[in-house]
Design a protein around this motif. Structure first.
Motif, PDB file in Angstrom:
ATOM      1  N   ALA A 148     -45.799 -51.540  20.054  1.00  0.00           N
ATOM      2  CA  ALA A 148     -46.150 -52.407  18.926  1.00  0.00           C
ATOM      3  C   ALA A 148     -47.360 -51.875  18.176  1.00  0.00           C
ATOM      4  CB  ALA A 148     -46.423 -53.818  19.423  1.00  0.00           C
ATOM      5  N   VAL A 149     -47.302 -51.973  16.846  1.00  0.00           N
ATOM      6  CA  VAL A 149     -48.404 -51.611  15.968  1.00  0.00           C
ATOM      7  C   VAL A 149     -48.651 -52.805  15.052  1.00  0.00           C
ATOM      8  CG1 VAL A 149     -49.248 -50.012  14.221  1.00  0.00           C
ATOM      9  CG2 VAL A 149     -47.757 -49.175  16.049  1.00  0.00           C
ATOM     10  N   GLY A 150     -49.659 -53.610  15.387  1.00  0.00           N
ATOM     11  CA  GLY A 150     -49.904 -54.832  14.631  1.00  0.00           C
ATOM     12  C   GLY A 150     -48.711 -55.764  14.745  1.00  0.00           C
ATOM     13  N   PRO A 151     -48.214 -56.270  13.616  1.00  0.00           N
ATOM     14  CA  PRO A 151     -47.071 -57.191  13.647  1.00  0.00           C
ATOM     15  C   PRO A 151     -45.725 -56.477  13.815  1.00  0.00           C
ATOM     16  CG  PRO A 151     -47.765 -56.854  11.396  1.00  0.00           C
ATOM     17  CD  PRO A 151     -48.744 -56.104  12.250  1.00  0.00           C
ATOM     18  N   PHE A 152     -45.735 -55.161  13.892  1.00  0.00           N
ATOM     19  CA  PHE A 152     -44.490 -54.391  13.971  1.00  0.00           C
ATOM     20  C   PHE A 152     -44.244 -53.929  15.401  1.00  0.00           C
ATOM     21  CE2 PHE A 152     -46.326 -53.837   9.743  1.00  0.00           C
ATOM     22  CZ  PHE A 152     -45.302 -54.357   8.960  1.00  0.00           C
ATOM     23  N   SER A 153     -42.958 -53.811  15.746  1.00  0.00           N
ATOM     24  CA  SER A 153     -42.598 -53.424  17.111  1.00  0.00           C
ATOM     25  C   SER A 153     -42.675 -51.916  17.348  1.00  0.00           C
ATOM     26  CB  SER A 153     -41.192 -53.924  17.445  1.00  0.00           C
ATOM     27  OG  SER A 153     -40.237 -53.396  16.520  1.00  0.00           O
ATOM     28  N   ASP A 154     -42.782 -51.136  16.281  1.00  0.00           N
ATOM     29  CA  ASP A 154     -42.830 -49.679  16.424  1.00  0.00           C
ATOM     30  C   ASP A 154     -43.319 -49.081  15.103  1.00  0.00           C
ATOM     31  OD1 ASP A 154     -42.589 -47.150  17.458  1.00  0.00           O
ATOM     32  OD2 ASP A 154     -40.415 -47.196  17.706  1.00  0.00           O
ATOM     33  N   ARG A 187     -41.101 -39.984   5.326  1.00  0.00           N
ATOM     34  CA  ARG A 187     -40.459 -41.275   5.565  1.00  0.00           C
ATOM     35  C   ARG A 187     -41.256 -42.029   6.618  1.00  0.00           C
ATOM     36  NH1 ARG A 187     -35.063 -42.903   4.786  1.00  0.00           N
ATOM     37  NH2 ARG A 187     -34.341 -44.555   6.159  1.00  0.00           N
ATOM     38  N   VAL A 188     -41.507 -43.300   6.371  1.00  0.00           N
ATOM     39  CA  VAL A 188     -42.180 -44.178   7.329  1.00  0.00           C
ATOM     40  C   VAL A 188     -41.298 -45.408   7.539  1.00  0.00           C
ATOM     41  CG1 VAL A 188     -44.199 -45.621   7.779  1.00  0.00           C
ATOM     42  CG2 VAL A 188     -44.480 -43.391   6.677  1.00  0.00           C
ATOM     43  N   GLU A 189     -41.078 -45.772   8.789  1.00  0.00           N
ATOM     44  CA  GLU A 189     -40.281 -46.951   9.127  1.00  0.00           C
ATOM     45  C   GLU A 189     -41.072 -47.848  10.070  1.00  0.00           C
ATOM     46  OE1 GLU A 189     -36.649 -45.616  10.835  1.00  0.00           O
ATOM     47  OE2 GLU A 189     -35.888 -44.740   8.984  1.00  0.00           O
ATOM     48  N   LEU A 190     -41.055 -49.138   9.794  1.00  0.00           N
ATOM     49  CA  LEU A 190     -41.760 -50.125  10.613  1.00  0.00           C
ATOM     50  C   LEU A 190     -40.773 -51.225  11.020  1.00  0.00           C
ATOM     51  CD1 LEU A 190     -44.901 -50.346   8.342  1.00  0.00           C
ATOM     52  CD2 LEU A 190     -44.906 -49.480  10.690  1.00  0.00           C
ATOM     53  N   PRO A 191     -40.182 -51.128  12.200  1.00  0.00           N
ATOM     54  CA  PRO A 191     -39.287 -52.189  12.668  1.00  0.00           C
ATOM     55  C   PRO A 191     -40.097 -53.454  12.984  1.00  0.00           C
ATOM     56  CG  PRO A 191     -38.979 -50.144  13.903  1.00  0.00           C
ATOM     57  CD  PRO A 191     -40.246 -49.997  13.129  1.00  0.00           C
ATOM     58  N   TYR A 192     -39.494 -54.614  12.751  1.00  0.00           N
ATOM     59  CA  TYR A 192     -40.200 -55.872  13.020  1.00  0.00           C
ATOM     60  C   TYR A 192     -39.227 -56.893  13.604  1.00  0.00           C
ATOM     61  CZ  TYR A 192     -37.971 -57.710   8.812  1.00  0.00           C
ATOM     62  OH  TYR A 192     -37.049 -58.104   7.877  1.00  0.00           O
ATOM     63  N   LEU A 194     -39.127 -61.168  13.594  1.00  0.00           N
ATOM     64  CA  LEU A 194     -39.757 -62.401  13.107  1.00  0.00           C
ATOM     65  C   LEU A 194     -38.817 -63.562  13.420  1.00  0.00           C
ATOM     66  CD1 LEU A 194     -42.115 -63.698  11.528  1.00  0.00           C
ATOM     67  CD2 LEU A 194     -40.796 -63.279   9.433  1.00  0.00           C
ATOM     68  N   ALA A 195     -39.195 -64.377  14.423  1.00  0.00           N
ATOM     69  CA  ALA A 195     -38.316 -65.452  14.901  1.00  0.00           C
ATOM     70  C   ALA A 195     -36.985 -64.825  15.309  1.00  0.00           C
ATOM     71  CB  ALA A 195     -38.167 -66.530  13.850  1.00  0.00           C
ATOM     72  N   ASN A 196     -35.879 -65.239  14.704  1.00  0.00           N
ATOM     73  CA  ASN A 196     -34.568 -64.670  15.035  1.00  0.00           C
ATOM     74  C   ASN A 196     -34.165 -63.523  14.104  1.00  0.00           C
ATOM     75  OD1 ASN A 196     -34.098 -66.424  17.201  1.00  0.00           O
ATOM     76  ND2 ASN A 196     -33.375 -68.038  15.798  1.00  0.00           N
ATOM     77  N   TRP A 197     -35.104 -63.072  13.294  1.00  0.00           N
ATOM     78  CA  TRP A 197     -34.822 -62.000  12.342  1.00  0.00           C
ATOM     79  C   TRP A 197     -35.304 -60.662  12.897  1.00  0.00           C
ATOM     80  CZ3 TRP A 197     -32.471 -62.701   7.540  1.00  0.00           C
ATOM     81  CH2 TRP A 197     -32.250 -64.028   7.167  1.00  0.00           C
ATOM     82  N   ARG A 198     -34.465 -59.646  12.687  1.00  0.00           N
ATOM     83  CA  ARG A 198     -34.879 -58.279  13.008  1.00  0.00           C
ATOM     84  C   ARG A 198     -34.633 -57.415  11.775  1.00  0.00           C
ATOM     85  NH1 ARG A 198     -32.472 -56.741  18.999  1.00  0.00           N
ATOM     86  NH2 ARG A 198     -33.523 -58.367  20.189  1.00  0.00           N
ATOM     87  N   GLY A 199     -35.490 -56.472  11.535  1.00  0.00           N
ATOM     88  CA  GLY A 199     -35.306 -55.614  10.368  1.00  0.00           C
ATOM     89  C   GLY A 199     -36.253 -54.428  10.401  1.00  0.00           C
ATOM     90  N   VAL A 200     -36.254 -53.693   9.303  1.00  0.00           N
ATOM     91  CA  VAL A 200     -37.108 -52.512   9.152  1.00  0.00           C
ATOM     92  C   VAL A 200     -37.640 -52.509   7.730  1.00  0.00           C
ATOM     93  CG1 VAL A 200     -37.232 -49.999   9.186  1.00  0.00           C
ATOM     94  CG2 VAL A 200     -35.751 -51.178  10.802  1.00  0.00           C
ATOM     95  N   VAL A 201     -38.921 -52.264   7.585  1.00  0.00           N
ATOM     96  CA  VAL A 201     -39.496 -52.004   6.269  1.00  0.00           C
ATOM     97  C   VAL A 201     -40.095 -50.608   6.286  1.00  0.00           C
ATOM     98  CG1 VAL A 201     -39.960 -54.423   5.768  1.00  0.00           C
ATOM     99  CG2 VAL A 201     -41.708 -53.052   6.905  1.00  0.00           C
TER     100      VAL A 201
END
Length: 216
Positions: A148-154, A187-192, A194-201
């Protein structure tokens, strides 16, 4: 996430030029191939070995073909016979070598690789036969935090540099045109989660100026 052309479908090609996982021992593979229609001879070799927290990899291939065998004589629109047995100027000579490595920590991975690719091949145009001499060197680096990096899982990041050039060579050996493309991409990817939501920004950046010189 996958680029503006993804609406037509995706082909997910995962390269292991930069090792993706730890291994317990050295491994190697060899592949050989041949074909009759174009007199193909091809060989590919790759090797991996662990060295402490590092995994090192080397890979390469070579492929050569002659002129393609024709199923029937090739005749021009005016009835002139162009070729009876094989398609002129359709031979190829391609080779590649790459070296890569990755360091593995507590879930993290940092790796880099360099590849040199070369191909010489003909354009089978009876009126204006042209041979292409293509050379490309690619450097790339990947990093994965694995935690984890802050609010992100990776946190995943990639950087690539490509130095590409091809020359169009006429029957007399002269270079008619030269094209070069020295591109860079990141390229930078930050998986997150949030509750029942999963995604990447994230964000991809790319710059690839193409320059040309010579005839045309």
């Amino acid at each position: 996430l996958h680029g503006s052309g993804a609406i037509g479908g995706l082909v997910n090609i995962v390269s292991e030029r930069i090792p993706l996982r730890r291994i317990d021992g050295a491994a190697a593979s060899l592949a050989l191939r041949g074909a009759s229609a174009e007199r193909e001879r091809a060989a590919a070799l790759d090797m991996e070995t662990p060295l402490g927290d590092l995994v090192l990899r080397a890979e390469g291939f070579i492929q050569r073909t002659g002129d393609y065998r024709l199923a029937a004589p090739l005749i021009d629109t005016d009835g002139t016979l162009i070729a009876s047995d094989r398609l002129p100027n359709s031979a190829t000579d391609t080779r590649s070598i790459a070296l890569g490595g990755a360091w593995f920590g507590a879930g993290a991975r940092v790796g880099a690789a360099v590849q040199r690719y070369a191909s010489d091949y003909g354009i089978p145009n009876p009126e204006e036969p042209v041979n292409l001499r293509l050379r490309r060197t690619r450097y790339e680096m990947h990093a994965d935090a694995g935690q984890a990096v802050g609010p992100f899982s990776d946190l995943r990041a990639k950087v690539g540099l490509t130095d590409y050039e091809h020359q169009e060579i006429g029957p007399d050996g002269s270079v008619g045109a030269r094209f070069a493309n020295r591109g860079a991409e990141g390229r930078v990817e930050l998986p997150y989660r949030l509750a029942n939501w999963r995604g990447v920004v994230g964000a991809p950046l790319q710059r690839a100026p193409l320059t040309g010189s010579g005839e045309g």
